[in-house]
Design a protein around this motif. Structure first.
Motif, short mmCIF file in Angstrom:
data_model
loop_
_atom_site.label_atom_id
_atom_site.label_comp_id
_atom_site.label_asym_id
_atom_site.label_seq_id
_atom_site.Cartn_x
_atom_site.Cartn_y
_atom_site.Cartn_z
N CYS A 63 0.82 -1.21 0.00
CA CYS A 63 0.00 0.00 0.00
C CYS A 63 0.85 1.26 0.00
N LEU A 64 1.94 1.24 0.75
CA LEU A 64 2.78 2.42 0.88
C LEU A 64 3.55 2.74 -0.39
N ILE A 65 3.92 1.72 -1.16
CA ILE A 65 4.77 1.97 -2.33
C ILE A 65 4.01 1.95 -3.66
N HIS A 66 2.74 1.56 -3.65
CA HIS A 66 2.06 1.25 -4.91
C HIS A 66 1.98 2.43 -5.88
N PHE A 93 9.68 4.52 -12.85
CA PHE A 93 9.68 4.01 -11.48
C PHE A 93 10.78 2.96 -11.30
N MET A 94 10.85 2.00 -12.22
CA MET A 94 11.84 0.94 -12.11
C MET A 94 13.25 1.48 -12.28
N GLY A 95 13.40 2.49 -13.12
CA GLY A 95 14.70 3.12 -13.28
C GLY A 95 15.16 3.76 -11.98
N TRP A 96 14.23 4.37 -11.28
CA TRP A 96 14.54 4.98 -9.97
C TRP A 96 14.91 3.90 -8.97
N ILE A 97 14.14 2.83 -8.92
CA ILE A 97 14.40 1.74 -7.97
C ILE A 97 15.78 1.12 -8.22
N ASP A 98 16.21 1.08 -9.48
CA ASP A 98 17.53 0.53 -9.80
C ASP A 98 18.65 1.31 -9.12
N PHE A 100 18.48 2.31 -6.02
CA PHE A 100 18.41 2.05 -4.59
C PHE A 100 19.57 1.16 -4.14
N PRO A 101 19.91 1.19 -2.87
CA PRO A 101 20.86 0.20 -2.34
C PRO A 101 20.31 -1.21 -2.55
N PRO A 102 21.18 -2.22 -2.63
CA PRO A 102 20.77 -3.59 -2.99
C PRO A 102 19.61 -4.15 -2.18
N VAL A 103 19.62 -3.97 -0.87
CA VAL A 103 18.56 -4.56 -0.03
C VAL A 103 17.20 -3.97 -0.38
N GLN A 104 17.11 -2.65 -0.44
CA GLN A 104 15.84 -1.99 -0.74
C GLN A 104 15.42 -2.23 -2.19
N ARG A 105 16.41 -2.25 -3.09
CA ARG A 105 16.09 -2.53 -4.50
C ARG A 105 15.45 -3.90 -4.64
N SER A 106 16.01 -4.89 -3.98
CA SER A 106 15.48 -6.25 -4.05
C SER A 106 14.08 -6.33 -3.45
N GLU A 107 13.87 -5.68 -2.30
CA GLU A 107 12.56 -5.72 -1.65
C GLU A 107 11.49 -5.07 -2.50
N LEU A 111 8.19 -6.92 -4.23
CA LEU A 111 6.84 -6.48 -3.93
C LEU A 111 6.08 -6.08 -5.19
N LEU A 112 6.73 -5.31 -6.05
CA LEU A 112 6.07 -4.83 -7.26
C LEU A 112 5.72 -5.98 -8.21
N ALA A 113 6.61 -6.97 -8.29
CA ALA A 113 6.32 -8.13 -9.14
C ALA A 113 5.10 -8.89 -8.61
N GLU A 114 5.04 -9.05 -7.30
CA GLU A 114 3.90 -9.73 -6.67
C GLU A 114 2.61 -8.94 -6.88
N MET A 115 2.69 -7.63 -6.75
CA MET A 115 1.52 -6.78 -6.94
C MET A 115 1.02 -6.83 -8.37
N GLU A 116 1.94 -6.88 -9.32
CA GLU A 116 1.54 -6.91 -10.73
C GLU A 116 0.88 -8.24 -11.11
N LEU A 117 1.43 -9.34 -10.61
CA LEU A 117 0.87 -10.66 -10.93
C LEU A 117 -0.48 -10.88 -10.23
N ARG A 118 -0.60 -10.35 -9.03
CA ARG A 118 -1.83 -10.43 -8.24
C ARG A 118 -2.31 -11.88 -8.07
N GLU A 119 -1.37 -12.77 -7.74
CA GLU A 119 -1.70 -14.17 -7.53
C GLU A 119 -1.81 -14.52 -6.05
N THR A 120 -1.10 -13.80 -5.19
CA THR A 120 -1.14 -14.07 -3.76
C THR A 120 -2.34 -13.37 -3.13
N GLU A 121 -2.79 -13.87 -1.99
CA GLU A 121 -3.89 -13.24 -1.28
C GLU A 121 -3.51 -11.83 -0.85
#
Length: 204
Positions: A63-66, A93-98, A100-107, A111-121
């Motif tokens: 919700c915070l990053i969407h 957006f993805m260019g900006w995230i690139d 980011f430091p590695p830990v935050q970039r990965s997180e 999250l964004l991949a999961e949000m886009e696929l919308r397969e998880t509850e």
């Protein structure tokens, strides 16, 4: 994260305080993207007991990053947004995230991949709440701010996102009752509502 990078990221995110949406607040001003994201996260927090089997902290992060991509493009109403608009927002957006430091970039990317696929509850819940928050906000705004198409959109927007949850279906029904009461209080759908130029809108 180095303090300088931390401040740089916050500076970009601050644009969401300035970028406004199509929605209006109850006291008659345009809602900011940041305000929408904040209340969306609050909705998820308040519903932790209703969705006790889900990772609600993850939902809150979604919700915070969407809408952070709108720091680069502004917010465009759903009924005006094109595929080109979506691709531009995602690219910037993805260019900006690139950067980011590695830990935050990965997180963020996970999250964004999961949000886009919308397969998880969790992703399904985030998206349903995202739609419902917008409808709730419209009900809280003066009806004179509505476009003609929104008299129907208030009932249909988000309706396709709540089917996986009995609680969300009941929530949507409660919101719909508020919408019905609001329109009934108006008496009729004003023809003037349809005369507003959608091209003048900057978001939804």
């Amino acid at each position: 994260m180095e303090p300088e990078k931390f401040l740089e990221i916050l500076s970009v995110a601050e644009r969401l305080k300035c970028n406004t949406r199509h929605s209006w607040t109850s006291n008659g001003r345009r809602e900011s993207v940041a305000e929408h994201s904040w209340r969306l996260a609050l909705m998820a927090l308040l519903l932790k007991d209703e969705f006790s089997k889900l990772d609600m902290d993850r939902v809150i992060r979604m919700c915070l990053i969407h809408d952070l991509g709108e720091a680069f493009t502004g917010d465009i109403p759903t009924f005006l947004k094109t595929e080109d608009d979506e691709e531009k927002e995602k690219r910037e957006f993805m260019g900006w995230i690139d950067s980011f430091p590695p830990v935050q970039r990965s997180e963020f990317k996970a999250l964004l991949a999961e949000m886009e696929l919308r397969e998880t509850e969790e992703a399904k819940l985030y998206k349903a709440l995202d739609n419902l928050e917008a409808v709730i906000q419209h009900n809280e705004a003066d009806i004179s701010t509505w476009l003609l198409l929104e008299y129907e959109l208030q009932f249909t927007y988000g309706a396709d996102k709540v089917g996986f949850s009995d609680y969300l279906k009941r929530l949507k029904e409660a919101i719909d009752r508020q919408t019905t009461e609001k329109i009934a209080a108006e008496g009729t759908v004003p023809a003037a509502a349809g005369e507003r130029n959608c091209d003048d809108l900057s978001e939804a």
